[in-house]
Design a protein around this motif. Structure first.
Motif, short mmCIF file in Angstrom:
data_model
loop_
_atom_site.label_atom_id
_atom_site.label_comp_id
_atom_site.label_asym_id
_atom_site.label_seq_id
_atom_site.Cartn_x
_atom_site.Cartn_y
_atom_site.Cartn_z
N ASP A 44 0.95 -1.20 -0.13
CA ASP A 44 -0.10 -0.17 -0.05
C ASP A 44 0.80 1.02 0.11
O ASP A 44 1.43 1.47 0.98
CB ASP A 44 -0.99 -0.08 1.17
N GLU A 45 0.99 1.93 -1.16
CA GLU A 45 1.82 2.94 -1.27
C GLU A 45 1.30 4.26 -0.58
O GLU A 45 2.12 5.25 0.00
CB GLU A 45 1.93 3.53 -2.85
N TYR A 50 4.68 2.56 4.21
CA TYR A 50 5.53 3.02 2.73
C TYR A 50 6.28 4.41 3.07
O TYR A 50 6.93 4.69 2.29
CB TYR A 50 4.40 3.24 1.67
N TYR A 169 3.01 -5.59 -13.86
CA TYR A 169 1.55 -4.87 -12.89
C TYR A 169 1.07 -5.82 -11.98
O TYR A 169 0.93 -6.79 -11.91
CB TYR A 169 0.83 -4.75 -14.31
N THR A 170 0.64 -4.82 -11.03
CA THR A 170 -0.29 -5.24 -10.04
C THR A 170 -1.44 -4.43 -9.77
O THR A 170 -1.25 -3.17 -10.31
CB THR A 170 0.36 -5.44 -8.65
N PRO A 171 -2.59 -5.14 -9.09
CA PRO A 171 -3.79 -4.10 -9.08
C PRO A 171 -3.53 -2.92 -7.84
O PRO A 171 -2.62 -3.49 -6.95
CB PRO A 171 -4.70 -5.05 -8.32
N ALA A 172 -3.84 -1.71 -7.87
CA ALA A 172 -3.62 -0.84 -7.09
C ALA A 172 -4.28 -1.11 -5.60
O ALA A 172 -5.17 -1.91 -5.68
CB ALA A 172 -4.32 0.56 -7.40
N PRO A 173 -3.68 -0.98 -4.58
CA PRO A 173 -2.56 -0.07 -4.51
C PRO A 173 -1.07 -0.57 -4.27
O PRO A 173 -0.16 0.08 -4.03
CB PRO A 173 -2.82 0.73 -3.09
N VAL A 174 -1.05 -1.96 -4.79
CA VAL A 174 0.04 -2.50 -4.72
C VAL A 174 1.06 -2.01 -5.62
O VAL A 174 0.78 -1.84 -6.92
CB VAL A 174 -0.09 -3.94 -4.84
N ARG A 175 2.31 -2.04 -5.46
CA ARG A 175 3.25 -1.67 -6.53
C ARG A 175 4.65 -3.04 -6.41
O ARG A 175 4.70 -3.22 -5.56
CB ARG A 175 3.95 -0.59 -6.28
#
Length: 187
Positions: A44-45, A50, A169-175
């Motif tokens: 979670d950015e 984070y 690529y990952t689904p938000a909010p993951v980076r």
């Protein structure tokens, strides 16, 4: 989170982000032969965990020097993702990867999910009409199979590794990113 394939162990390491980034940078810069993690995921950015130097201390791994190194790092990365993404649960529910040419005219891609691993065949843009997608169970052997198939496709393009690009690529909010898995320049 660290996992040892040989001993079937998982270690969860929690440490302050700034200290971890500083240690990674120092080790990469001053310790010859230092090995980065294959890949990282930040759940979670926007969350408190984070808040750090936000990559200012990130030290990029060197680019691959040839096909042997490229193939070895892709295999290691895919084996790791196929085995580890299911353990992340909802923190990183899936990771989509793409290997493409520098010009972006073709690609091979796939998906690592907690339920399965998939491989989408080669796409040649403005030419390919239909692409087969193959699903495998999660686990290291599936990661190895996907890597071998993807590498065979990429080898057929007649390019050198430095002419390739990768994307995760990952689904938000993951980076997520592969730090030394591919070790080719990300564009």
């Amino acid at each position: 989170m660290e996992r040892d394939l040989r001993r079937s162990t998982v270690t969860l390491r929690i440490q302050p982000a700034e200290a971890a980034e500083n240690e990674e940078y120092s080790n990469a810069r001053y310790m010859p032969g230092w090995e980065h993690e294959l890949w990282s995921a930040t759940p979670d950015e926007g969350g408190d965990a984070y808040r750090s130097l936000i990559g200012m201390m990130f030290f990029h791994a060197p680019n691959v020097t040839g096909w042997d190194e490229f193939e070895a790092t892709v295999r290691d990365l895919f084996v790791s993702l196929a085995a580890d993404v299911p353990a992340l649960g909802d923190r990183a529910p899936h990771i989509l990867w793409t290997l493409t040419t520098e010009s972006g005219d073709r690609e091979v891609s796939g998906l690592f999910k907690k339920e399965y691993v998939s491989l989408q065949g080669e796409v040649v843009f403005n030419f390919t009409v239909d692409v087969d997608t193959t699903e495998f169970p999660t686990g290291p052997e599936s990661g190895r199979r996907v890597a071998e198939t993807a590498l065979a496709i990429v080898r057929g393009w007649g390019l050198e590794p430095e002419q390739l690009r990768y994307y995760l690529y990952t689904p938000a909010p993951v980076r997520a990113w592969a730090q030394s898995g591919f070790r080719i320049e990300e564009k």
